[in-house]
Design a protein around this motif. Structure first.
Motif, mmCIF file in Angstrom:
data_model
loop_
_atom_site.group_PDB
_atom_site.id
_atom_site.type_symbol
_atom_site.label_atom_id
_atom_site.label_comp_id
_atom_site.label_asym_id
_atom_site.label_seq_id
_atom_site.Cartn_x
_atom_site.Cartn_y
_atom_site.Cartn_z
ATOM 1 N N GLU A 20 0.795 -1.114 0.032
ATOM 2 C CA GLU A 20 -0.190 0.065 -0.007
ATOM 3 C C GLU A 20 0.817 1.073 0.035
ATOM 4 O O GLU A 20 0.559 2.057 -0.825
ATOM 5 C CB GLU A 20 -0.957 0.153 1.237
ATOM 6 C CG GLU A 20 -1.972 1.167 1.261
ATOM 7 C CD GLU A 20 -3.149 1.140 0.241
ATOM 8 O OE1 GLU A 20 -3.177 -0.222 -0.343
ATOM 9 O OE2 GLU A 20 -3.646 2.066 0.011
ATOM 10 N N ARG A 21 1.838 1.152 0.815
ATOM 11 C CA ARG A 21 2.774 2.313 0.784
ATOM 12 C C ARG A 21 3.248 2.584 -0.688
ATOM 13 O O ARG A 21 3.726 3.879 -0.933
ATOM 14 C CB ARG A 21 3.964 2.163 1.942
ATOM 15 C CG ARG A 21 3.640 2.388 3.349
ATOM 16 C CD ARG A 21 4.817 2.345 4.251
ATOM 17 N NE ARG A 21 4.389 2.357 5.597
ATOM 18 C CZ ARG A 21 4.347 3.355 6.349
ATOM 19 N NH1 ARG A 21 4.270 4.553 5.954
ATOM 20 N NH2 ARG A 21 3.754 2.991 7.547
ATOM 21 N N TYR B 8 1.946 2.158 -3.293
ATOM 22 C CA TYR B 8 0.960 2.884 -3.883
ATOM 23 C C TYR B 8 0.819 4.296 -3.703
ATOM 24 O O TYR B 8 0.875 5.066 -4.495
ATOM 25 C CB TYR B 8 -0.512 1.927 -3.865
ATOM 26 C CG TYR B 8 -1.525 2.881 -4.281
ATOM 27 C CD1 TYR B 8 -1.679 3.000 -5.673
ATOM 28 C CD2 TYR B 8 -2.655 3.056 -3.418
ATOM 29 C CE1 TYR B 8 -2.894 3.532 -6.149
ATOM 30 C CE2 TYR B 8 -3.661 3.564 -4.090
ATOM 31 C CZ TYR B 8 -4.060 4.036 -5.167
ATOM 32 O OH TYR B 8 -4.931 4.527 -5.739
ATOM 33 N N ASP B 9 1.152 4.598 -2.466
ATOM 34 C CA ASP B 9 0.922 6.094 -2.036
ATOM 35 C C ASP B 9 2.152 6.794 -2.704
ATOM 36 O O ASP B 9 1.973 8.028 -3.077
ATOM 37 C CB ASP B 9 1.335 6.158 -0.577
ATOM 38 C CG ASP B 9 -0.017 5.488 0.475
ATOM 39 O OD1 ASP B 9 -1.195 5.421 -0.399
ATOM 40 O OD2 ASP B 9 0.231 5.650 1.679
ATOM 41 N N LYS C 231 0.980 7.678 -6.057
ATOM 42 C CA LYS C 231 -0.114 8.416 -6.071
ATOM 43 C C LYS C 231 0.524 9.985 -6.249
ATOM 44 O O LYS C 231 0.076 10.989 -6.753
ATOM 45 C CB LYS C 231 -1.189 8.467 -5.015
ATOM 46 C CG LYS C 231 -2.092 7.286 -4.992
ATOM 47 C CD LYS C 231 -3.113 7.407 -4.066
ATOM 48 C CE LYS C 231 -2.617 7.070 -2.623
ATOM 49 N NZ LYS C 231 -3.694 7.221 -1.646
ATOM 50 N N ASP C 232 1.450 9.874 -5.319
ATOM 51 C CA ASP C 232 2.313 11.295 -5.401
ATOM 52 C C ASP C 232 3.258 11.640 -6.264
ATOM 53 O O ASP C 232 4.118 12.555 -6.480
ATOM 54 C CB ASP C 232 3.079 11.433 -3.894
ATOM 55 C CG ASP C 232 1.961 11.950 -2.988
ATOM 56 O OD1 ASP C 232 0.599 12.387 -3.194
ATOM 57 O OD2 ASP C 232 2.107 11.532 -1.706
#
Lengths: 512, 545
Positions: free
Chosen positions: B368-369, B371-372, B375-376
């Motif tokens: 998930e990190r 993915y974060d 996103k940025d």
């Protein structure tokens, strides 16, 4: 032993609605509330001698059918939403009208209104699904016995009647994410951020998560406007209580149910914390789904149901910060009328998404999304003091390291600092503050995980699978037990709909 | 000018879907031309030799989804296609252990029990659910999605087929399907498993190729896109195409040529030519023009209509829908020539999982990190990767004793953010290398000598995927696989039947239903629709009007 026709566990809006509906049909109803106050999440609190909304502070989504059935007399004032902007160009949304706070035109106003009105139309359409039990998927395909599948067919027809383009748009966006929907139409900024914040209010999700358009539409089912009840949330609670009591329901506070008594395959009553019993062939629980199951004992459920209910996601992410101020806060660039509206700090869609990231790993947002109301600007407190009621997202249920005093103070300080940026001097006026973390909300109201909706409102936990596949029609395990809270269809917000639907289902089965 | 200037049909782009359409049309007796911008065919299913002696499947790298009906219809094995299944895979931890996935059920149960006894039965429940969903969805892959709005007789019959299929599941299973299609792979795994490593191993299939994280609703569905294929009838199995993924394209190309088709490489499409709302042919970048009453674009929907079609030929609503079509690049690729097999100290000698897909992401939070970061606008600081060494099974890929490694990396943004500016041009040579180093560093946890083994590495960011293959923003599926872009919404609402506002112009690539992966289903489905419009038969399912 005392005997009633029906026992309702919990005196929140859903419990009171269920009680009123049942009592209205001549049933002897007993409402048992664990805490000493009524109203659940609508309850009013006191801080430093000043009354304030402890949790919920606005009305959005109260179901008109509930209002009609209960004959609720509510005087609520629609308030504008103000999206606060770092550059002072705050945006005011009043119904379908959008302007900068100084009255000048917003470049995205037309695009926003088009989008918003479309979402409200879709919301109204879906809102009709909220007024009955979710569609029963076991319906036959033959037209003669279409049964509850007919509800879906009617929805399809109404959708089709909106026109081809609208129907296509509905089918495209209904499971989509709010971020793309919003940014396809609007430039990113406070206006877009406000819409994004509404799409994820109370959710364990950021606006980029598929399904957030559905939550946004859901919030807009009754037109979308927020209203501040005159007399505060207390007046709303009173209206619900009156509706139940006027029909003859008995309400008891400080009466915690420790067990739902099941004999054979039937509910026979409840056992209170003091060991006393009340007998009834029908129990409606507004506790969380897993909590209700545990009250009845998991032995009354098959192993699959137990597993499903334990997996029902209830990760609360919204905390509440309440402040008492020595004087009236002055928000730069806002008139008093505007400042008494719903104030949103959500700089952009991207900022809302970023605020969500930390909570996934057990941390609180450093730049939280805030929905604040200063109710004392509308109805002044006799003491001359003011209160700020703020919903703060995202805050974890159990942060790494636990809710130490430092961790709690950090959240409060962040909220005060964020508000102070827009209302200079506010920080210096704070005379008292309190934080209700999701964990506090859980222990105070029983909402599992502190989740405002008693369970994530994502599509895989809605409609015919809320709270779990096979348990979506209010009947909840042993005969005579019903789930009547926000964990049941149609879910959260102060709607009264789950309570009403569950009561109607119970009445139907009682008659059969 | 080309050999012929008039054809019955022209296919723009020699990807596996374009070639599939071309084969079906040629076999139906049409005179068909395929034009391709590169000097080679295959699109993203290619075998390329970029370092002497080594062959890279430099985009797509494993095979499972290719519909067996199509393989059979086009007799691809006769043209050299051979898919060799690989068995198992593993996720390595940083402390010298691993979770191994075995296709042998008993071995897998023992391995799961080694990590978490409670997860043994959970795995059976998990795989039963996934398998049921696969069996449910497979028949839809070779059907055209119905349009629930227009409701022409064909839509009604397809919708009826859908409703019958869904209803046939029974109430319980409908509920399960509703949940499965809308939930996240993370939540789905959390419901079943206790062990984080096992969850992380299984989660990869829910995010590969997408702009979703493991906790994004809808990612469980993406899992199906990696489980619904088969190798020789074993559903969910994956394999290597012998000679690399280019063997699939080569077989399709040979089948096409045997059916009388012509392929012209080396010049891309400049423009789709139209007259009076009808397509009339194509103009190539090199100035050649070809005429045909039927033109099929294998390019993605954005490239087809925003780059190579006259805007005036398209209705405003359609253009707008195409403009907002989401096609975000999220992955990169390293293709590595190794002097010999790297050491995997954690693995027993000769472990079968070394011949499968290997990973180094050990928890859902880590994924998930990753993915974060994306996103940025950053590539994942601790990326997920899917690495395989196919030369262990297929010796044609590397010189004797040496090996070829393919590493699919997620996440990598197309428009990399540098100093607050998101721009694909930020993928400089220096940053591409930094990206590769980031991957190799993490890989060292599994094979510490990897950097010494590397003889050559081809680094592919989403930008290379766009410039070389032509996939907009480097999205490997020609468009996100989210519900707003699936079934009757794919590529845009109202045009899910492979047709476009321009008569005679069809979309045959993965932008169309059922979407990406080396499946060839969009190409075959489009061929059926084209032949229906021409009053001919394709022999494919769901042909009846």
């Amino acid at each position: 032993m005392e005997q009633f026709d029906a026992i309702v566990i919990g005196a929140g809006h859903n419990g009171l609605t269920a009680a009123a509906v049942l009592a209205g049909k001549g049933k002897r109803v007993l409402v048992l509330e664990r805490s000493t106050s009524l109203g659940g999440m609508m309850a009013t609190g006191t801080l430093n001698g000043v009354q304030l909304p402890r949790l919920a502070h606005l009305l959005y989504n109260l179901n008109p059918v509930v209002v009609r059935d209960l004959g609720l007399k509510l005087d609520a004032k629609p308030v504008p939403t103000v999206a606060l902007s770092e550059d002072g160009r705050h945006v005011v949304m009043d119904g379908a009208e959008v302007r900068f706070a100084d009255g000048t035109a917003h470049p995205d106003a037309a695009a926003f209104v088009t989008l918003y009105q479309r979402l409200v139309r879709f919301g109204t359409l879906l809102g009709q699904l909220a007024q009955a039990a979710p569609p029963d998927l076991s319906g036959s395909l033959s037209l003669a016995q279409a049964g509850e599948l007919g509800a879906l067919a009617r929805l399809g027809l109404r959708l089709r009647l909106m026109g081809k383009a609208e129907m296509r748009e509905f089918l495209r966006i209904v499971l989509s994410n709010a971020q793309d929907l919003i940014l396809d139409e609007l430039a990113d900024g406070p206006l877009a951020g406000a819409l994004a914040a509404d799409a994820v209010r109370g959710a364990w999700a950021g606006p980029s998560a598929p399904g957030t358009v559905f939550s946004l539409i859901y919030r807009l089912a009754q037109g979308g406007g927020a209203a501040l009840p005159s007399g505060g949330m207390d007046a709303v609670v009173s209206a619900f209580v009156k509706a139940a009591e006027a029909r003859g329901a008995t309400i008891r506070t400080g009466a915690a149910v420790q067990r739902i008594v099941v004999e054979g395959d039937r509910v026979t009553g409840v056992e209170l914390a003091d060991g006393s019993r009340v007998s009834s062939a029908m129990v409606l629980s507004t506790a969380g789904a897993a909590q209700s199951m545990m009250l009845a004992g998991h032995g009354s459920y098959d192993i699959e149901a137990v597993r499903r209910l334990r997996n029902f996601r209830t990760k609360g992410t919204a905390a509440k910060v309440n402040l008492v101020l020595s004087g009236a806060p002055k928000f730069s660039g806002l008139s008093r009328e505007q400042a008494s509206g719903r104030l949103l700090i959500a700089r952009s869609v991207r900022a809302v998404e970023r605020a969500f990231n930390p909570v996934k790993y057990g941390e609180a947002s450093k730049a939280p999304v805030i929905e604040a109301v200063v109710p004392t600007l509308t109805v002044p407190d006799a003491s001359g003091k003011h209160v700020v009621s703020a919903v703060v997202q995202y805050v974890p249920y159990a942060p790494d390291g636990g809710w130490t005093d430092t961790a709690r103070q950090t959240v409060i300080d962040q909220v005060v600092a964020a508000l102070d940026r827009f209302a200079p001097g506010l920080a210096a006026m704070v005379t008292a503050s309190e934080l209700l973390t999701p964990a506090d909300i859980e222990s105070e109201t029983g909402a599992p995980g502190g989740h405002w909706h008693h369970g994530e409102m994502s599509f895989d936990q809605l409609l015919s699978v809320r709270p779990a596949n096979g348990l979506a029609h209010y009947g909840f395990g042993p005969a005579g037990l019903y789930l009547a809270g926000a964990a049941a269809h149609p879910g959260g917000d102060v709607t009264g709909a789950p309570g009403r639907n569950a009561a109607l289902k119970a009445l139907k089965e009682m008659a059969a | 000018m080309g050999r012929h200037d008039r054809y019955d049909a022209i296919i723009a782009g020699a990807g596996h879907n374009g070639l599939t359409t071309a084969c079906y049309l040629a076999k139906a007796g049409l005179k068909v031309l395929v034009v391709e911008k590169n000097d080679w065919i295959g699109g993203a299913a290619v075998s390329r030799s970029l370092h002497p002696g080594w062959t890279y499947s430099n985009c797509s790298y494993v095979c499972s989804l290719l519909r067996r009906e199509i393989v059979r219809d086009l007799e691809l094995p006769r043209f050299g296609l051979q898919v060799i299944p690989y068995e198992g895979g593993a996720t390595f931890t940083s402390d010298g252990d691993y979770f191994a996935y075995y296709s042998d059920h008993d071995a897998l149960r023992r391995e799961i029990a080694r990590h978490e006894p409670r997860d043994v039965d959970a795995y059976d429940r998990f795989s039963q659910t996934v398998m049921r969903q696969c069996r449910f969805i497979r028949p839809f892959l070779l059907r055209t999605a119905p349009d629930p709005v227009r409701m022409r007789p064909r839509d009604i019959s397809e919708l009826a087929y859908l409703v019958r299929k869904v209803h046939g599941l029974g109430a319980r299973e409908i509920g399960e399907t509703l949940r499965f299609w809308t939930m996240s792979i993370g939540d789905f795994l959390d419901e079943h498993f206790e062990n984080d490593l096992i969850k992380a191993h299984l989660a990869g299939s829910g995010i590969i190729g997408t702009g979703l994280g493991v906790y994004s609703p809808g990612s469980a569905y993406v899992l199906l896109h990696h489980y619904m294929g088969d190798v020789d009838g074993t559903i969910g199995a994956w394999g290597f195409a012998r000679g690399g993924m280019g063997s699939i394209s080569r077989a399709l190309g040979l089948a096409f040529e045997e059916a009388g088709g012509t392929i012209v490489t080396g010049s891309g499409i400049d423009k789709f030519l139209t007259r009076g709302g009808k397509v009339t042919g194509v103009a190539l970048e090199n100035g050649d023009t070809y005429e045909a009453p039927v033109v099929a674009s294998n390019m993605d929907v954005k490239r087809t209509f925003l780059k190579h079609t006259d805007r005036d030929d398209l209705p405003g609503d359609f253009l707008r829908a195409v403009e907002r079509f989401k096609i975000r690049g999220s992955s990169g690729k390293l293709n590595i020539a190794l002097d010999r097999l790297p050491e995997f100290p954690a693995a027993p000698a000769g472990a079968p999982f070394l011949r499968g897909d290997m990973h180094c992401s050990t928890s859902l939070a880590e994924l998930e990190r990753a993915y974060d970061d994306w996103k940025d606008g950053r590539w994942s600081q601790s990326p997920y990767f899917d690495m395989l060494i196919p030369s262990q099974i297929d010796p044609t890929m590397a010189p004797p004793g040496s090996h070829m490694m393919t590493v699919f990396v997620q996440y990598a943004p197309y428009d990399l953010e540098v100093d607050g500016v998101r721009d694909a041009a930020n993928w400089t040579e220096e940053r591409r290398r930094a990206f590769a180093d980031c991957v190799l560093d993490k890989m060292s946890a599994a094979c510490p000598d990897i950097k010494e083994r590397v003889q050559h590495v081809e680094i592919r960011s989403p930008l290379e995927l766009e410039t070389e293959v032509g996939l907009t923003e480097g999205n490997i599926f020609q468009g996100e696989l989210t519900f707003d872009q699936l079934l009757f919404n794919r590529p845009v609402p109202g045009y899910a039947d492979y047709r476009s506002p321009i008569r005679g112009l069809y979309l045959v690539g993965s932008s169309a239903h059922p979407g990406g992966g080396v499946m060839a289903a969009p190409g075959a489905n489009a061929a059926r629709e084209i032949l229906i419009d021409l009053g001919r038969r394709s022999g494919l399912p769901a042909e009846a009007a």
